[in-house]
Design a protein around this motif. Structure first.
Motif, PDB file in Angstrom:
ATOM      1  N   GLU A  88       0.810  -1.217   0.000  1.00 28.12           N
ATOM      2  CA  GLU A  88       0.000   0.000   0.000  1.00 28.12           C
ATOM      3  C   GLU A  88       0.841   1.264   0.000  1.00 28.12           C
ATOM      4  OE1 GLU A  88      -3.782  -2.015   2.288  1.00 28.12           O
ATOM      5  OE2 GLU A  88      -2.528  -0.551   3.360  1.00 28.12           O
ATOM      6  N   ARG A  89       1.935   1.248   0.721  1.00 35.10           N
ATOM      7  CA  ARG A  89       2.673   2.499   0.900  1.00 35.10           C
ATOM      8  C   ARG A  89       3.990   2.564   0.135  1.00 35.10           C
ATOM      9  NH1 ARG A  89       1.953   4.941   6.752  1.00 35.10           N
ATOM     10  NH2 ARG A  89       2.287   6.768   5.439  1.00 35.10           N
ATOM     11  N   PHE A  90       4.490   1.424  -0.276  1.00 31.79           N
ATOM     12  CA  PHE A  90       5.749   1.410  -1.043  1.00 31.79           C
ATOM     13  C   PHE A  90       5.554   0.521  -2.265  1.00 31.79           C
ATOM     14  CE2 PHE A  90       8.027   3.624   2.162  1.00 31.79           C
ATOM     15  CZ  PHE A  90       7.475   3.208   3.378  1.00 31.79           C
ATOM     16  N   ALA A  91       4.599   0.919  -3.079  1.00 39.32           N
ATOM     17  CA  ALA A  91       4.195   0.063  -4.199  1.00 39.32           C
ATOM     18  C   ALA A  91       5.350  -0.307  -5.121  1.00 39.32           C
ATOM     19  CB  ALA A  91       3.096   0.758  -5.002  1.00 39.32           C
ATOM     20  N   SER A 178       1.483  10.905  -1.928  1.00 35.49           N
ATOM     21  CA  SER A 178       2.662  10.272  -2.531  1.00 35.49           C
ATOM     22  C   SER A 178       2.295   8.907  -3.067  1.00 35.49           C
ATOM     23  CB  SER A 178       3.758  10.061  -1.493  1.00 35.49           C
ATOM     24  OG  SER A 178       4.170  11.260  -0.927  1.00 35.49           O
ATOM     25  N   ALA A 179       3.037   8.474  -4.056  1.00 34.07           N
ATOM     26  CA  ALA A 179       2.870   7.106  -4.562  1.00 34.07           C
ATOM     27  C   ALA A 179       4.123   6.737  -5.336  1.00 34.07           C
ATOM     28  CB  ALA A 179       1.638   6.999  -5.443  1.00 34.07           C
ATOM     29  N   SER A 180       4.284   5.463  -5.565  1.00 36.20           N
ATOM     30  CA  SER A 180       5.456   5.011  -6.329  1.00 36.20           C
ATOM     31  C   SER A 180       5.060   3.861  -7.232  1.00 36.20           C
ATOM     32  CB  SER A 180       6.570   4.572  -5.374  1.00 36.20           C
ATOM     33  OG  SER A 180       6.152   3.440  -4.621  1.00 36.20           O
ATOM     34  N   ALA A 181       5.957   3.564  -8.168  1.00 32.04           N
ATOM     35  CA  ALA A 181       5.727   2.458  -9.089  1.00 32.04           C
ATOM     36  C   ALA A 181       7.058   2.000  -9.648  1.00 32.04           C
ATOM     37  CB  ALA A 181       4.805   2.884 -10.226  1.00 32.04           C
ATOM     38  N   TYR A 182       7.081   0.779 -10.086  1.00 32.44           N
ATOM     39  CA  TYR A 182       8.289   0.231 -10.715  1.00 32.44           C
ATOM     40  C   TYR A 182       7.834  -0.579 -11.915  1.00 32.44           C
ATOM     41  CZ  TYR A 182      11.977  -3.291 -11.376  1.00 32.44           C
ATOM     42  OH  TYR A 182      12.920  -4.137 -11.915  1.00 32.44           O
ATOM     43  N   VAL A 183       8.423  -0.311 -13.059  1.00 31.48           N
ATOM     44  CA  VAL A 183       8.092  -1.116 -14.241  1.00 31.48           C
ATOM     45  C   VAL A 183       9.365  -1.698 -14.829  1.00 31.48           C
ATOM     46  CG1 VAL A 183       5.961   0.048 -14.868  1.00 31.48           C
ATOM     47  CG2 VAL A 183       8.107   0.922 -15.714  1.00 31.48           C
ATOM     48  N   LYS A 184       9.184  -2.856 -15.390  1.00 34.08           N
ATOM     49  CA  LYS A 184      10.341  -3.607 -15.887  1.00 34.08           C
ATOM     50  C   LYS A 184      10.000  -4.155 -17.259  1.00 34.08           C
ATOM     51  CE  LYS A 184      12.339  -8.143 -14.792  1.00 34.08           C
ATOM     52  NZ  LYS A 184      12.487  -9.126 -13.710  1.00 34.08           N
ATOM     53  N   ALA A 282       2.716   5.655 -11.229  1.00 35.14           N
ATOM     54  CA  ALA A 282       2.822   6.215  -9.874  1.00 35.14           C
ATOM     55  C   ALA A 282       1.778   7.309  -9.674  1.00 35.14           C
ATOM     56  CB  ALA A 282       4.233   6.753  -9.640  1.00 35.14           C
ATOM     57  N   LEU A 283       1.672   8.211 -10.638  1.00 38.46           N
ATOM     58  CA  LEU A 283       0.713   9.306 -10.505  1.00 38.46           C
ATOM     59  C   LEU A 283      -0.711   8.782 -10.399  1.00 38.46           C
ATOM     60  CD1 LEU A 283       2.363  11.747 -13.031  1.00 38.46           C
ATOM     61  CD2 LEU A 283       1.966  12.225 -10.602  1.00 38.46           C
ATOM     62  N   SER A 284      -0.995   7.705 -11.130  1.00 36.08           N
ATOM     63  CA  SER A 284      -2.357   7.163 -11.079  1.00 36.08           C
ATOM     64  C   SER A 284      -2.673   6.607  -9.694  1.00 36.08           C
ATOM     65  CB  SER A 284      -2.536   6.077 -12.137  1.00 36.08           C
ATOM     66  OG  SER A 284      -1.843   4.897 -11.749  1.00 36.08           O
ATOM     67  N   ARG A 285      -1.636   6.347  -8.921  1.00 39.74           N
ATOM     68  CA  ARG A 285      -1.837   5.770  -7.584  1.00 39.74           C
ATOM     69  C   ARG A 285      -1.922   6.834  -6.493  1.00 39.74           C
ATOM     70  NH1 ARG A 285       2.726   0.949  -8.192  1.00 39.74           N
ATOM     71  NH2 ARG A 285       1.361  -0.601  -9.153  1.00 39.74           N
ATOM     72  N   VAL A 286      -1.654   8.088  -6.834  1.00 40.28           N
ATOM     73  CA  VAL A 286      -1.684   9.138  -5.812  1.00 40.28           C
ATOM     74  C   VAL A 286      -3.122   9.359  -5.368  1.00 40.28           C
ATOM     75  CG1 VAL A 286      -1.333  11.593  -5.348  1.00 40.28           C
ATOM     76  CG2 VAL A 286       0.357  10.309  -6.687  1.00 40.28           C
ATOM     77  N   LYS A 287      -3.301   9.387  -4.051  1.00 42.64           N
ATOM     78  CA  LYS A 287      -4.677   9.556  -3.560  1.00 42.64           C
ATOM     79  C   LYS A 287      -4.912  11.033  -3.228  1.00 42.64           C
ATOM     80  CE  LYS A 287      -5.377   4.889  -1.906  1.00 42.64           C
ATOM     81  NZ  LYS A 287      -4.006   4.353  -1.687  1.00 42.64           N
TER      82      LYS A 287
END
Lengths: 287, 855, 156
Positions: A88-91, A178-184, A282-287
């Protein structure tokens, strides 16, 4: 297939482990072994001794530590994957860990092991850099804390000295919005990445970026922060144009390799594509 | 000759699971590495790190100083012992490549063994390998066809150049037809070097009996008989001295078939010299370095059609990188024979040339030239369809349609295409593709939008055209086993690769066979008709005895008085299910319950003659032999029963293991056991060596629907449909399993797999990390539909099917990819496999097309 | 350590891999070796209830552990539901990768008794198969899931 001979120790305490490492320059720490053992089996690595730290209690946990989430170095990838708070907090961390190898590897590999192995093509180091993690290192003289920026030093090399052991990774709880994301991007799902990007954003007044971190992997000897791109986005509202521009800048300073899986030119282009995608995710996950 | 088959109805009574599965599911399989012999020692191979180098010296002194060291061997030792070179089975138009089990004088590929050691403990093998010091002097390295042609270095000095094989197929006047054709396309196509990569690495366990001067050898091989013959030939001993066995084997896909590998003979030599059993198991790296690889063919193709879309001419120049060339390296020939596919092409000018380079040997790998040939034509067909503006299925339909319908026994390709359109819900797929395109144009790639692509291919042959082909074939007689497919006809199953169909293909004339496996002209192991040299005929016992060729297979079936039926087959199943399917055939023919039947294979003592399992041959040849032997046994039983019961044999039938009245089958007259008891017969048996009178062809049409992430160049297959025709299926589930596996094997080849070498000839893809075979996440669900045209040359109506899936997939996948690419920009043609993301990216860049993200 | 419920012990070099201890030391040859780098998964067993690739674990690391190999799945003559499901659904061809796949399949179902096809594929991602194309493997795991939930084995 069979490693060269080595001595094996399974100390019960950190102090014992540190002492053993201090006694033998060629000794190495053994945690999950999912990166080290294959190298030893191919005889690309040949430590004279292995100090198995998995028999020590108290190094596997995920707990609230006030301002931080504290993750014990021996926490397996599988345990990290299933931790709610991390998801939830460190996606970005969760996004990265689910892409590591396969179930069997995740059952045994550890977050600390992955960080210390410091393979530039590995998933977690990039995500940890983008998450601005802090690394708690135990040595003869006691404990010290190293920020992610200073932790990854070179290919397969970190700030952890030969006779020190990483005991914990701390992630500061991000502020609201805040939100984060990682893509590979990899050839097959379970392969090492041809390119990978971790992004963490915090939005402020008027939806402008209050904080941006972009971590690139497979982009050089260590994971990198895409600082030009970050600086560009600071204070700007991250709409499509701005993201596009930042993505273009992200590849600056990146130095990816060419190998059987992808050429350098391709990887540089993919860094831009993935920067855009991870920022948007990441932006799509910002609440 | 048309053989009658039992019937062409599909079998309803297949067992609920395979007979071989129980031991495999409970960990009780017997794979070669599972076997142990008391006191066994372990062999280690010292392999060259250089691709091309002279061997100056080999020093074992450091290795010898270890207490674990037992013995060593070098190429010079082998020469002193008089061992023959690695067995070769070249086609007439193919040069013989002389190499020994351990390199003599120079090494020719990185990973070629230069020495072997025998070690006491398994853990120490690699330690001692490292202690062997070899002094090399590097030579220039040849890693491309261009370099080979230019003679950067000559791989086999005695050849004078690096050309290993040339062949051609010519018909009519292609040049003229192309010049006057309405539509013409050109393309450059290729498939990179790819590995068979069975999950079980090669292994051998050899022991020697000094009293009998005989060897007992367990080996991971697709043909124990072929291996026995090779051992006999190379070690210059009579065949009877080798007892070769295999039970369970973890896949082969060709790489455990035709190729002669050094390890089994070397293990035999060590076993004889030391009196110890010798075990060797390849590491995965060794498997990649040394196992015969496949593909590595490139084609410049021109295809032309008339105004109505009927293909009038095919011109193709195929080149192949043979590596150091293998024991069976004819696949490029299979490619050109296979290429015309099911299309009736009146003008053909197809040539092939293979060159040697400093890479591992090339050998049959699932399809053995067939997938390449099918791919080359199917890509070109798509390009031509596009040029004329026809839907790819419609274009193909026009070219497989037969005015008077298909010939007897010939597959109806139009029907297959119709079935494909229906079963795949083709219209819905067209809609899906269109919807994806609209979404892509709307949202653009900034939303990671995907594009859909559809591709089809046909694998099959023009079976009616055989008579005409005969005069044009310039290949002469063929020899040997291996591979599959072939003929200007793909998919010759049932006879292994054998080139074109029917009587014009003769394997070695009877009586002259010795073994198809000959290890060298003048080293003389039997006459080699094509060597051109007068070779001594070695007189050892057994030489000159008839050896079965690839169109044949043996079976012996016994019934004992306890009701146990044993089928001894020359086939050698390793996943294909013959332990079940042959039991089904025997049970059906004899009229006994399935659980009476046990199938035995893989033992040269129990089964003196056999050919093995490769080239999609087992159901056709092995199955026919089982049916033939069963029928003979049944006739015997009915005769015996008629004697015992005092009735006419013609009035009897066998049902459920009992003799019944043929016209009233529920009236049991006697049990088989009772009949045998009455006759004081402990066991009755019958044998068969069955030879096909012609080739049988498996056919299919494939459809692939995939999505392309154009920005990343990443492909994911969304749907895959095959309509196949392998004749009468013995076991539908097993047939489908073969299609699933065959398709995925080629999906890997189309998208991921490449054996990559650097300019120094170092193999870069020597682990599963760098050589990427598909995982469960990368693989599509494969739907299989069936049509049935029973074979007219097999006794059970079945054709082979092991390789059919692989044949059609490259074309379907790459055609679908191109369909997707054509929506991103114009002028992008992608015809090189594997279509990796990097390669797709480069193609997009080169064409100037770039997926534009929307504002 | 305990292997399939039985207490065992041995003397090995530190570098002896768990898979070799199982195959050579304990003569349990159902677990197979297919590669050098821990990619193929043919060596998958369960250590303390978790699937691991036994070629990437030192035997000494398994000191005191409870290990389950393919030989421990059936109860006497009675196949485990997952073995039964693979049998009924043609989930194996050559059988070399099968023991490892059974382990991974079982582990998946223990954690997720009703997985989607995508989840099944992800769960067996670490097991390479060259024969089946995975189609019937997925079908077998699905069937096993159903039978383990309902107590009856059939087709999926």
């Amino acid at each position: 297939m069979i490693p060269k001979r080595f001595d094996y120790y399974a100390p019960a305490s950190l102090d014992d482990a540190i002492r053993l490492l201090g006694e033998d320059e060629e000794a190495k720490v053994l945690a999950g072994g999912q990166s080290l053992l294959p190298m030893m089996k191919l005889r690309l690595a040949a430590p004279t001794a292995l100090v198995d730290i998995t028999k020590m209690a108290g190094l596997s946990y995920v707990r609230d530590d006030g301002d931080n989430l504290a993750i014990g170095a021996l926490t397996t990838h599988d345990a990290v994957e299933h931790d709610r708070t991390i998801k939830e907090r460190f996606a970005a961390i969760n996004d990265a860990v689910v892409r590591i190898g396969d179930q069997q590897v995740r059952n045994r590999g550890t977050i600390g092991g992955s960080a210390c192995h410091a393979d530039p093509a590995a998933d977690l180091p990039t995500a940890l850099l983008a998450s601005d993690a802090q690394f708690v290192i135990q040595g003869k003289e006691g404990q010290r804390v190293v920020p992610a920026r200073d932790f990854f030093v070179d290919v397969f090399a970190t700030a952890v000295a030969h006779d020190e052991i990483l005991t914990e990774i701390r992630l500061a709880y991000p502020p609201p919005r805040s939100a984060s994301a990682y893509v590979k991007h990899s050839l097959r799902e379970s392969d090492f990445a041809m390119a990978m990007v971790g992004a963490a954003v915090t939005l402020g007044d008027g939806n402008a970026c209050r904080d941006v971190r972009i971590g690139l992997g497979s982009a050089g000897p260590t994971p990198l922060r895409a600082t030009s791109a970050e600086q560009y986005l600071m204070g700007k509202v991250p709409e499509d144009d701005a993201i596009m521009k930042a993505a273009e800048m992200a590849a600056e300073g990146a130095d990816p390799p060419s190998d059987v899986h992808g050429s350098r030119e391709y990887r540089l282009e993919m860094i831009k594509v993935l920067t855009r995608r991870s920022l948007k995710l990441a932006l799509s996950r910002v609440k | 000759m048309t053989l009658t088959t039992t019937n062409s109805k599909p079998r309803e009574d297949t067992p609920e699971g395979r007979l071989e599965d129980r031991r495999l599911l409970t960990g009780k399989g017997r794979f070669v590495d599972d076997l142990k012999l008391e006191g066994q020692a372990y062999m280690g191979m010292v392999r060259s790190p250089y691709a091309h180098a002279k061997i100056n010296s080999i020093d074992f002194s450091k290795a010898r100083s270890s207490p674990d060291f037992i013995a060593s061997l070098t190429g010079e030792d082998l020469l002193k012992e008089g061992v023959s070179p690695l067995s070769q089975n070249p086609w007439p138009f193919q040069k013989r490549a002389k190499r020994y089990h351990l390199a003599v004088g120079k090494v020719r590929f990185a990973g070629e063994p230069v020495a072997a050691i025998l070690v006491k403990s398994k853990n120490s093998v690699e330690d001692l390998i490292e202690l062997v010091e070899v002094d090399y002097e590097s030579l220039p390295v040849v890693t491309t066809i261009e370099e080979s042609k230019q003679g950067k270095a000559i791989i086999y000095e005695e050849w004078g150049d690096n050309a290993s094989l040339t062949n051609e197929v010519k018909k009519g006047d292609a040049e003229k037809a192309i010049a006057s054709a309405a539509y013409v396309i050109h393309a450059r196509e290729g498939i990179a070097r790819q590995a068979a990569a069975p999950i079980e690495p090669h292994a051998v366990l050899a022991s020697y009996d000094s009293k009998e001067d005989a060897y007992d050898v367990w080996a991971t091989v697709q043909s124990v008989h072929g291996t026995r013959d090779k051992l006999a030939s190379e070690l210059k001993k009579p065949k009877e001295k080798f007892h070769v066995r295999v039970m369970d084997m973890g896949g082969g896909f060709g790489s455990k078939g035709a190729q002669s590998y050094p390890e089994a003979p070397l293990a035999c030599i060590f076993a004889r010299r030391t009196g110890l059993p010798v075990k060797w198991t390849a590491t995965r790296s060794e498997e990649f370095l040394e196992a015969a690889a496949g593909r590595d063919e490139y084609c410049d193709i021109t295809l032309a059609c008339d105004k109505s879309g009927r293909i009038v001419a095919l011109k193709a120049r195929v080149e192949c990188d043979s590596g150091v060339t293998g024991s069976q390296a004819h696949m490029p020939t299979m490619t050109i024979e296979t290429m015309p596919g099911p299309y009736r092409i009146p003008n053909q000018d197809i040539t092939v040339a293979a060159y040697v380079t400093n890479k591992m040997p090339l050998g049959p790998v699932r399809g053995a030239g067939g997938p390449e040939g099918c791919y080359f034509i199917e890509r070109a067909v798509d390009l031509l369809a596009k040029k004329i503006g026809l839907d790819p299925i419609e274009f193909r339909r026009r070219n497989v349609s037969r005015q008077d319908g298909p010939a007897e026994g010939e597959v109806d390709f139009e029907l297959l295409l119709d079935t494909l359109v229906k079963s795949s819900h083709y219209e819905e797929l067209i809609q899906w593709r269109s919807d994806m395109y609209s979404r892509f144009m709307q949202q653009g790639p900034s939303h990671s939008s995907l594009i859909g692509g559809l591709g089809v291919s046909i694998t099959g042959s023009d079976e009616s055209d055989e008579e005409e082909e005969e005069e044009d074939w310039s290949g002469g007689s063929s020899g040997g086993e291996g591979g599959a497919g072939a003929g200007s006809k793909p998919w010759q199953s049932g006879g292994g690769s054998g080139g074109t169909a029917g009587e014009k293909w003769t394997a070695h004339p009877p009586g002259e066979t010795g073994s198809a496996w000959q290890s060298g002209g003048s080293e003389g192991s039997g006459s080699w008709q094509n060597s051109g040299e007068s070779s001594e005929r070695r007189e050892w016992p057994g030489a000159g005895e008839e050896t079965l060729g690839f169109m044949s297979e043996s079976a012996r079936i016994t019934l004992d008085k306890n009701g146990k039926v044993t089928v001894y087959t020359g086939s050698s199943p390793h996943g294909q299910g013959e332990e079940t399917t042959f039991a089904q055939l025997a049970s059906e023919e004899l009229g006994v319950p399935l659980d009476w039947v046990t199938v035995v294979w893989g033992d040269t003592t129990l089964i003196p003659k056999g050919v093995g399992t490769y080239g999609s041959r087992s159901a056709a040849t092995g199955g026919s032999a089982v049916v033939d032997a069963s029928r003979k046994l049944k006739a015997q039983l009915l005769t015996r029963a008629s004697q015992t019961l005092g009735v006419d044999a013609k009035s009897l039938e066998i049902r459920g293991g009992c003799l019944v009245n043929a016209s009233r089958p529920d009236a049991v007259l006697a049990t088989l056991n009772a009949v045998l008891e009455k006759q004081h017969a402990d066991e009755v048996s019958a044998s068969s060596v069955f030879t096909l009178g012609g080739m049988s062809y498996s056919s299919g049409v494939h459809l692939c629907a995939l999505t392309l992430d154009a920005e990343l160049g990443k492909v994911k297959i969304a749907k895959y449909v095959v309509v196949e025709d392998c004749g009468r299926m013995i076991n539908k589930t097993i047939v489908e399993g073969q299609l699933h596996g065959g398709v995925l094997h080629a999906v890997g080849g189309a998208l991921f797999e490449r054996l990559a070498y650097d300019e120094e000839g170092n193999l870069l893809s020597s682990t599963f990390m760098d050589y990427n075979i598909p995982t469960a996440l990368d693989s599509p669900d494969v739907e299989v539909f069936h049509e049935t045209t029973p074979s007219t040359v097999t006794l059970n109506g079945a054709k082979g099917v092991g390789e059919s899936g692989t044949n059609g997939s490259y074309g379907a996948v790459i055609n679908a990819l191109n369909d997707a690419l054509s929506q991103v920009g114009t002028g992008i043609e992608f015809s090189m496999a594997p279509a990796t993301p990097d390669a797709i990216f480069r193609a997009l860049n080169a064409s100037g097309a770039k997926p534009q993200p929307s504002a | 350590m305990k292997v399939n419920g039985k207490q065992v012990s041995g003397n090995v070099e530190p570098r002896t891999l768990l898979v070799n201890f199982i195959r050579d030391g304990l003569n349990l040859t159902g677990t197979h070796v297919g590669c050098d780098t821990g990619h193929c998964g043919a060596c998958t067993v369960m250590v303390d209830g978790k699937t691991v690739k036994s070629c990437m674990v030192l035997a000494v690391q398994a000191q005191g552990a409870e290990i389950l190999t393919v030989e421990g799945l059936a109860e006497g003559d009675k196949l485990h539901p997952i073995q039964e499901a693979f049998w009924r659904n043609h989930g194996l061809q050559c059988g070399f990768c099968t023991p490892g796949l059974l382990m991974s399949g079982l582990y998946l179902l223990q954690k997720n008794p009703d997985p989607s096809d995508e989840e099944i594929r992800r769960g067996i991602e670490g097991n390479l198969c060259r024969c089946t194309g995975y189609v019937n493997v997925v079908k077998s795991v699905r069937a096993a899931a159903k039978s383990m939930r309902e107590g009856e084995v059939g087709g999926a």
